[in-house]
Design a protein around this motif. Sequence first.
Motif, PDB file in Angstrom:
ATOM      1  N   PRO A 173      15.380  42.830  24.072  1.00  0.00           N
ATOM      2  CA  PRO A 173      16.455  43.316  23.188  1.00  0.00           C
ATOM      3  C   PRO A 173      16.175  44.694  22.592  1.00  0.00           C
ATOM      4  O   PRO A 173      17.090  45.511  22.469  1.00  0.00           O
ATOM      5  CB  PRO A 173      16.508  42.244  22.098  1.00  0.00           C
ATOM      6  N   VAL A 174      14.925  44.950  22.237  1.00  0.00           N
ATOM      7  CA  VAL A 174      14.611  46.271  21.674  1.00  0.00           C
ATOM      8  C   VAL A 174      14.825  47.345  22.738  1.00  0.00           C
ATOM      9  O   VAL A 174      15.427  48.406  22.484  1.00  0.00           O
ATOM     10  CB  VAL A 174      13.147  46.303  21.163  1.00  0.00           C
ATOM     11  N   GLY A 175      14.362  47.047  23.931  1.00  0.00           N
ATOM     12  CA  GLY A 175      14.534  47.995  25.041  1.00  0.00           C
ATOM     13  C   GLY A 175      16.000  48.233  25.340  1.00  0.00           C
ATOM     14  O   GLY A 175      16.419  49.366  25.618  1.00  0.00           O
ATOM     15  N   ARG A 176      16.790  47.162  25.270  1.00  0.00           N
ATOM     16  CA  ARG A 176      18.223  47.300  25.530  1.00  0.00           C
ATOM     17  C   ARG A 176      18.874  48.229  24.523  1.00  0.00           C
ATOM     18  O   ARG A 176      19.711  49.054  24.874  1.00  0.00           O
ATOM     19  CB  ARG A 176      18.905  45.927  25.432  1.00  0.00           C
ATOM     20  N   ARG A 177      18.468  48.048  23.301  1.00  0.00           N
ATOM     21  CA  ARG A 177      19.015  48.896  22.232  1.00  0.00           C
ATOM     22  C   ARG A 177      18.654  50.359  22.515  1.00  0.00           C
ATOM     23  O   ARG A 177      19.499  51.257  22.381  1.00  0.00           O
ATOM     24  CB  ARG A 177      18.428  48.420  20.891  1.00  0.00           C
ATOM     25  N   GLU A 178      17.403  50.571  22.952  1.00  0.00           N
ATOM     26  CA  GLU A 178      16.962  51.940  23.230  1.00  0.00           C
ATOM     27  C   GLU A 178      17.736  52.538  24.406  1.00  0.00           C
ATOM     28  O   GLU A 178      18.140  53.702  24.366  1.00  0.00           O
ATOM     29  CB  GLU A 178      15.457  51.955  23.522  1.00  0.00           C
ATOM     30  N   ILE A 179      17.937  51.700  25.427  1.00  0.00           N
ATOM     31  CA  ILE A 179      18.685  52.191  26.590  1.00  0.00           C
ATOM     32  C   ILE A 179      20.124  52.519  26.187  1.00  0.00           C
ATOM     33  O   ILE A 179      20.688  53.533  26.597  1.00  0.00           O
ATOM     34  CB  ILE A 179      18.638  51.159  27.734  1.00  0.00           C
ATOM     35  N   ARG A 180      20.686  51.658  25.350  1.00  0.00           N
ATOM     36  CA  ARG A 180      22.045  51.890  24.864  1.00  0.00           C
ATOM     37  C   ARG A 180      22.121  53.230  24.111  1.00  0.00           C
ATOM     38  O   ARG A 180      23.051  54.002  24.293  1.00  0.00           O
ATOM     39  CB  ARG A 180      22.430  50.748  23.930  1.00  0.00           C
ATOM     40  N   ASP A 181      21.110  53.464  23.307  1.00  0.00           N
ATOM     41  CA  ASP A 181      21.077  54.726  22.559  1.00  0.00           C
ATOM     42  C   ASP A 181      21.014  55.921  23.504  1.00  0.00           C
ATOM     43  O   ASP A 181      21.640  56.957  23.266  1.00  0.00           O
ATOM     44  CB  ASP A 181      19.869  54.763  21.604  1.00  0.00           C
ATOM     45  N   VAL A 182      20.239  55.754  24.568  1.00  0.00           N
ATOM     46  CA  VAL A 182      20.140  56.846  25.560  1.00  0.00           C
ATOM     47  C   VAL A 182      21.509  57.099  26.178  1.00  0.00           C
ATOM     48  O   VAL A 182      21.941  58.261  26.328  1.00  0.00           O
ATOM     49  CB  VAL A 182      19.110  56.490  26.667  1.00  0.00           C
ATOM     50  N   LEU A 183      22.214  55.998  26.504  1.00  0.00           N
ATOM     51  CA  LEU A 183      23.531  56.151  27.139  1.00  0.00           C
ATOM     52  C   LEU A 183      24.507  56.862  26.199  1.00  0.00           C
ATOM     53  O   LEU A 183      25.265  57.738  26.624  1.00  0.00           O
ATOM     54  CB  LEU A 183      24.102  54.778  27.534  1.00  0.00           C
ATOM     55  N   VAL A 184      24.459  56.495  24.946  1.00  0.00           N
ATOM     56  CA  VAL A 184      25.354  57.129  23.969  1.00  0.00           C
ATOM     57  C   VAL A 184      25.010  58.613  23.838  1.00  0.00           C
ATOM     58  O   VAL A 184      25.892  59.467  23.761  1.00  0.00           O
ATOM     59  CB  VAL A 184      25.253  56.397  22.607  1.00  0.00           C
ATOM     60  N   ARG A 185      23.704  58.878  23.869  1.00  0.00           N
ATOM     61  CA  ARG A 185      23.290  60.284  23.769  1.00  0.00           C
ATOM     62  C   ARG A 185      23.771  61.083  24.985  1.00  0.00           C
ATOM     63  O   ARG A 185      24.225  62.216  24.850  1.00  0.00           O
ATOM     64  CB  ARG A 185      21.765  60.356  23.683  1.00  0.00           C
TER      65      ARG A 185
END
Lengths: 326, 376
Positions: A173-185
Amino acid sequence: MVKQSNGQMAIDLHNVQKMYRGKVHALRGIDMQVHPGEIFGLLGPNGAGKSTLVKIMMTVVRPTQASGTMLGRPVGHKPTLGRVGYLPEHHRFPQYLTGAQVLDFYAAMANVSRTERRRRTAELLDVVGMSEWANKKISSYSKGMLQRVGLAQALMNDPQLVLLDEPTDGVDPVGRREIRDVLVRLRDEGRTVFLNSHLLSELELVCSRVAILVQGEVAMQGSLDDLTSESRRYEILILGSPPGWVKENADVRHEPVGVDRTRLVMQGAEPGPVQPIVDRLRSDGTTIVSLQPVRENLEDLFLRAVTDPSTGKAYKPGAARNGGAS
Amino acid sequence: MTQFKAMLIDAYRELNSRKLFWVVLAISTMVMLGYASMGFDETGISYFFGIWHVDNDQIREGSPIARMLYRSIFSTFIVGIWLAWAAVILALISTTTIFPDFIAGGAIDLVLSKPISRLRLFFTKYLLSLLFVLLQVAIFCIGVFLCMGWRTGEWNWLIFAAIPLITLFYSYLYSFNVFIGVWTRSALTALLLTLLLWFSTFGINMAELTIVQIQVGTQLSLEDAVDDRDRFVASLNRIEDTEDNARERAGLQGQISHKEQAAAESKELLEDLDPWMKRIQAVKYVFPKTGETVGLLERWLKRDTDVSFSDIMSNNVTMNEEGDLIPARNTRDRQAESRTIEFYESRSMWYVIGTSLIFEFVMLGLAAFIFVRRDY
């Protein structure tokens, strides 16, 4: 910021068809448009043809028929792939390479200069949180780590368009959140992200538009707001039975909830028409437990798309055979 | 160029990661050390850096036979057995997985999605896969070149011809291996069928050699029979046809008839062998000429004499009046051997390398066709 093309779609597909040997009709005339600078989600049940569509765009699979463009060039135009990042599902990096070497190799294959490769390798490993593992062999990585490196690999060529096939597969879940943040960026930088995922909640959080593939065809396509507009409604939960005037009002649907509560449902996204109803309920002395705007979530939308309206049952998984729907 | 460099570095890293690459290199080094350990002094030949010494009048420091022996060990044993057999089998085992791994799901997607054409990707990968053998043979040849120069004073640059020849020989087999590997996606199937192809070519070569040797032997017998018959006819013509000479003439006539019969039998055998030879040659034409490609090196290296390694080892060498080294064997054996060698050496480079390259191109063409057309 990534320079945008003048008004052209990032992906503009028309009549994409794929018939595999054995007469498996994986794609049956896909039309799909992805706007520049958006995160677009592709969903569908297993075997709907999602990966085949992505692979056709990335020239891994040859289409039976296809027209349209990707970044303004015809689908299959090899030089354009230098401006596209791609993370395939179940990707397999050479086990003898380290994380940094993986990034360097695939970036070089995309014709990225050596200086740029060095700079971006360090930068992207940091972005995906893999700097400390940069010089360790891929064979020692966990699934989640491989996904992180895979994502970094897809971004090495500074792409205008990124196609990610199940990028959060195996990621915590933490990694998913980080990946999501990358996508938004990436989106904020003006890049287009094409996301293929089974995780509807993930998609719902980041995608501005989605398409749902069912048996090789686009069943639904559009922004979440547009696709769910019909399902938008207000729900008022009250104590006891509905007053008589509610029963006579055709715009208000009512249904019992438990033994002593009733749910009143009013279709529409606008809050204006709800106000008089609330006022009258209060003047009647009816206890309002809750009032909330409701709309279909992506899961509801998905289930609606994969359900045969004539039978009420879900379509069988997999592609259509011999050109017909199963 | 960036892509080629990346693939080159990747190929090196891939080789580097394969233990067998280093095992082969270690064995090659040992073979080279064994070769270097053999030396010559004024009294004879020494092995294992002088631990074991054998006195010999002919094989000693500075003698032409010593040079010939050292060269023959390289062309007959080191190239013929180690490089062209054992090292190639190990190389095939090590490299047979390269293409099946390359086209495996999840791996191929990553490279196909880059701005490089499938055809270019395929051929670059193929050429770089030959690095395994190219590097091994190159390192080995440098070692052998230095050993030969150090031990015999002969700095023979022809040794480096082994690099392209062995790589070429390997590439014939590897092209087939790649074709099967791309087609079936199975490394094991590719390896087994490649070994089968190799043993088939070996079998065809042996069958051809056997027929050539029988043909040469029969041809020599025929020539002997005709010569003998002509000699007997001449003798018969010199003897007057009188009653006193009747017995002698009858004897000669009997000999003539015997030789004519022997000549007829030889002719008949040659005629019987001819269609078999044509069939074998037709089959062989389409197969890669593995043995003969490696044989080119031996052909070039011993062009100055027809002394063989076995002649030297069995002390079966002598000098003719001009001072050249010749094998001290009976004339008939030498004739048979030299005619067999002539038969093979009459084959052009086009036949040996050209037809083999056609085989290789056909295999690569088929493999490339599958690679380019396939959905992954």
